[in-house]
Design a protein around this motif. Structure first.
Motif, mmCIF file in Angstrom:
data_model
loop_
_atom_site.group_PDB
_atom_site.id
_atom_site.type_symbol
_atom_site.label_atom_id
_atom_site.label_comp_id
_atom_site.label_asym_id
_atom_site.label_seq_id
_atom_site.Cartn_x
_atom_site.Cartn_y
_atom_site.Cartn_z
ATOM 1 N N UNK A 10 0.849 -1.179 0.000
ATOM 2 C CA UNK A 10 0.000 0.000 0.000
ATOM 3 C C UNK A 10 0.892 1.239 0.000
ATOM 4 N N UNK A 11 0.494 2.288 -0.700
ATOM 5 C CA UNK A 11 1.298 3.515 -0.659
ATOM 6 C C UNK A 11 1.286 4.092 0.746
ATOM 7 N N UNK A 12 2.433 4.598 1.157
ATOM 8 C CA UNK A 12 2.561 5.151 2.502
ATOM 9 C C UNK A 12 1.826 6.488 2.578
ATOM 10 N N UNK A 13 1.003 6.629 3.593
ATOM 11 C CA UNK A 13 0.274 7.878 3.799
ATOM 12 C C UNK A 13 1.092 8.741 4.739
#
Length: 68
Positions: A10-13
């Motif tokens: 998942x893309x890092x928030x």
């Protein structure tokens, strides 16, 4: 049938402190980021004044930010 594999990462928030203008009325939840606010510091939902505050929000990347 073909099912595409989903990316397991998942893309890092990224959370950052962001200046926002929030409605001072207790009955209104309106707020907007400073980058998107107009010079008219009036709540578009209820017409009350907006006050400046800092909130922890996800970082967003827009073309507007690159022109600053």
């Amino acid at each position: 049938m073909y099912f595409a594999k989903r990316n397991s990462e998942e893309p890092e928030i990224v959370i950052e402190n962001t200046v926002v203008y929030a409605c001072e009325s207790a009955s209104c939840n309106g707020w907007m980021r400073k980058d998107f606010a107009s010079e008219n510091y009036v709540c578009p939902m209820c017409g009350s004044q907006l006050i400046e505050e800092v909130r922890e929000l996800p970082k967003i990347q827009t073309d507007f930010n690159s022109f600053k």
